[in-house]
Design a protein around this motif. Structure first.
Motif: not given
Ligand SMILES: Nc1ncnc2c1ncn2[C@@H]1O[C@H](COP(=O)(O)OP(=O)(O)OP(=O)(O)O)[C@@H](O)[C@H]1O
Ligand SMILES: [Mg+2]
Lengths: 251, 459
Positions: A99-105, B357-370
């Motif tokens: 949810a936090l990732s979606a919020l950032r996104n 880190g950039v991917m996480r910042a633009v909205g990647a979740s931990q699952r996406d990275i995995l």
């Protein structure tokens, strides 16, 4: 700036109380690295439509604060701060990683001093990156069209095929801004966006921010530079882990 | 993140460092190629060589060899009533077993026979004593020519005094004054393999190939019952019978001639006494398709009989041991390759901290990275498996070619020593992907779990 939430079903819902204009509410925020307490009880509220400059000496904790507000200081074990941070009405400590990732996104754009473009992707693909992680991504054509618009907005419509390595520093930063703007976010968090740029280029970026601000975007800018600070609507100074001054600059 | 989006990011991520990718693929590929090579060799040996020498769907029941074999009861039985014979009751008992498809009795000729013939291949007659046995004609399903594999002797055979009196192809057995066709004989593929593989080469004789239809089928020989070139022993009045080769069947005894059982029964009754005509020398038990011989073996042992040891178990065990050894070798290669993948990922991930880190910042979740990182591991696994399989297949082709061109013939020489079974290919692919995932899992989890802020500010 129109709301995105109507087209984005998976994004967290906007705060129910539209009357409250508080976009960011930080209360009694504390953060320590090992034995040193970097943030010692921060209280800060930023309202929709503000353009706030965050200044302070090097090492005063500006980046740390920005990362926490943007939900980036987070790992599997949870957030590593004390206190409460509300972002668009959500206590970020209560959100799941997804949810936090979606919020950032959808709602937050980041701009960093070091640009942080992905070297193996073209400018267009860098700008498109947020779409890759969207819960319901735009179709390729629509996404590319938007990315193109974002590039044009920052004056780089003709650089879509270029690699970041072929760009100047100012151009790189503008691509990074275009990336942050892809989903027309509510909030732009910038960490020394002009720190690596010369005066002239820096000035252009500042003007771009002002333009975005006029269009309704809320900005929080970490900066050393007085001229950046002067371009904002409010100045917040950080010292010894506390906010020592928050003032409206003279009009 | 949709599959499409992930795939597109993956491809470009791998493409940016083709050499690192190729190196990881190479590491896995080496292990998989060695593993694939030896497993295909082992499968090929089982399928193309061992199963030809040692059929696995049948067994040969013989009278008990030692009293130990029979257990206490059997030993007692043999003390009281003499040795156990392979008679008709045993056949009935075995036929009643649900796993048994058919039981074919065999009987050896229990007196000397000598013969001559073979001009057609060697140029002059060969004189030799003949080991002959008889088998139930129902056991032979292969096509035979010019005669069927059956007993042609009956009371209706025409009376004769000379060959002239008989239908064409028949001859007059002067001792009984009856016409009969030559006794149909089958031989085993083993005999031909050995003839081609060693005998023909030793004596510079032509090889028998594609043979029966034209060359050998219909070849005749003469057998003289009750006489031997080797021993002086004689029993009964010697008489001659004509033999004709009618086919090749692995139901024939491996080294010798096999004729329909009734002939042997009659001859044994005459030359070796009544008892010899009642007692079978062995029973060929064919199990139903898909059944194993084990339960039948149990029954045979319980009845107090033995199983002819054809060496299949030992040969199978030898191949298995060899395979196990090589598999161990190639597995150790793969352990190294897995560690290499893990190492590559750890390095790549520390080099790519900013990017993640950039991917996480633009909205990647931990699952996406995995998913992204494990997706790269899957690509390496698939790439490694495919390249490894291609290499091992090419090596197999090379060896088969060398064997064909440079190696002399030997018995049971196969056209290919390898069998890349579909299950083997699929299994190796899966295995390769699994070990890559295994190698990448830890670093990928660590990368997904790290705080984006730390990833972005890392030096
Ligand atoms: N991951 C970390 N581990 C340990 N200490 C850290 C870490 N990140 C930051 N710090 C410390 O926290 C303090 C605040 O750092 P921060 O980067 O927030 O400062 P800043 O105000 O952004 O400085 P600058 O203007 O130089 O960017 C510094 O003393 C720094 O050494
Ligand atoms: Mg900083």
């Amino acid at each position: 700036m129109p709301s995105e939430s109507s087209t984005v079903p998976t994004a967290p819902p906007r705060p129910s109380d539209q009357a409250t204009q508080d976009l960011i509410t930080v209360s009694n925020l504390r953060k320590r690295f090992g034995d040193t307490e970097v943030l010692r009880g921060i209280d800060l509220t930023i309202q929709r439509g503000e353009m706030v400059a965050l200044t302070g000496r090097s090492g005063s904790g500006k980046s740390t604060l920005l990362h926490i507000i943007g939900g980036l200081d987070y790992r599997q074990g949870g957030h590593s701060y004390e206190g409460k941070v509300e972002l668009l009405g959500h206590d970020i400590a209560q959100l799941t990683d997804a949810a936090l990732s979606a919020l950032r996104n959808r709602h937050i754009g980041f701009v960093f001093q070091a640009f942080h473009l992905l070297a193996h992707l073209s400018c267009l693909d860098n700008v498109l990156l947020p779409n890759a992680f969207a819960a319901s991504p735009l179709g390729q054509a629509e996404a590319e069209q938007r990315a193109q618009l974002a590039l044009e907005r920052v004056g780089l419509g003709d650089k879509r095929r270029s690699r970041p390595s072929e760009l100047s520093g100012g151009q790189k930063q503008r691509v990074a801004i275009a990336r942050a703007l892809l989903f027309r976010p509510t909030l732009l968090l910038c960490d020394e966006p002009t720190g690596n740029l010369d005066d002239y280029t820096g000035q252009q970026i500042i003007e771009l921010f002002q333009e975005l601000h006029r269009d309704g975007l809320t900005l929080l800018l970490v900066t050393h530079e007085p001229r950046v600070a002067q371009a904002t609507t409010r100045l917040v100074r950080l010292q010894s882990g506390r906010i020592v001054e928050t003032e409206e600059p003279a009009p | 993140m949709t599959i499409r989006q992930a795939g597109s990011l993956l491809v470009r991520s791998l493409w940016r460092a083709p050499r690192a990718f190729a190196l990881s693929v190479f590491g896995i590929g080496v292990g998989i190629s060695v593993l694939g090579f030896f497993l295909a060799l082992s499968l090929g040996m089982q399928k193309r060589v061992l199963s030809r020498i040692f059929p696995t769907d049948r067994l040969e029941v013989v009278p008990p060899k030692t009293s130990v074999d029979q257990g206490a009861l059997g030993a007692l039985g043999s003390l009281l009533g003499g040795s156990r014979q392979l008679g008709d009751e045993v056949i009935a008992t075995l036929r009643a077993h649900p796993d048994v498809l058919a039981v074919f009795p065999r009987m050896k000729v229990a007196f000397p026979v000598r013969g001559w013939g073979g001009e057609r291949i060697v140029g002059r007659p060969i004189y030799t004593d003949l080991p002959i046995d008889g088998i139930d004609p129902a056991a032979v399903s292969e096509a035979t020519a010019p005669w069927a594999f059956k007993d042609y002797v009956s009371a209706e055979n025409p009376f004769c005094t000379e060959d002239k009196n008989c239908p064409s192809g028949w001859y007059c057995s002067w001792d009984i004054n009856k016409c009969e066709p030559p006794v149909p004989v089958i031989v085993s593929p083993t005999i031909l393999e050995f003839y081609n593989g060693s005998f023909a080469r030793m004596y510079g004789l032509p090889k028998i190939s594609g043979f029966l239809a034209n060359q050998l089928r219909g070849m005749t020989a003469t057998a003289e019952l009750g006489k031997s070139f080797i021993s002086r022993r004689e029993s009964g009045k010697p008489r001659q019978r004509k033999l004709v080769l009618v086919g090749v069947s692995d139901r024939a005894q491996p080294f010798g001639l096999t004729v329909p059982l009734p002939y042997v029964k009659r001859w044994n009754a005459e030359y070796a006494g009544g008892g010899a005509a009642q007692e079978y020398s062995s029973l060929t038990v064919q199990v139903r398709p898909g059944k194993s011989v084990t339960r039948v073996v149990e029954l045979v042992r319980k009845l107090g009989y033995s199983i002819e040891d054809n060496g299949a178990e030992q040969a199978g065990l030898a191949v298995l041991l060899m395979t196990a050894l090589f598999v161990l070798v190639s597995l150790s290669t793969l352990v190294v390759a897995t560690l290499n993948v893990a190492h590559t990922f750890f390095r790549a991930i520390s080099e790519r901290r900013h990017e993640l880190g950039v991917m996480r910042a633009v909205g990647a979740s931990q699952r996406d990275i995995l998913i992204l990182l494990l997706g790269e591991a899957v690509c390496i696994g698939v790439g490694g498996a495919l390249s490894g399989l291609v290499v091992s297949w090419l090596a197999a082709q090379g060896i088969d070619f060398l064997s064909k061109t440079a190696l002399p013939d030997f018995p049971f020489k196969p056209s290919s020593y390898f069998w890349f079974a579909p299950e083997l290919v699929a299994g190796l692919l899966l295995f390769s992907v699994l070990i890559c995932l295994l190698g990448a899992l830890w670093p990928a989890r660590a990368a997904a779990k790290q705080s984006p802020a730390e990833a972005l500010t890392a030096k």
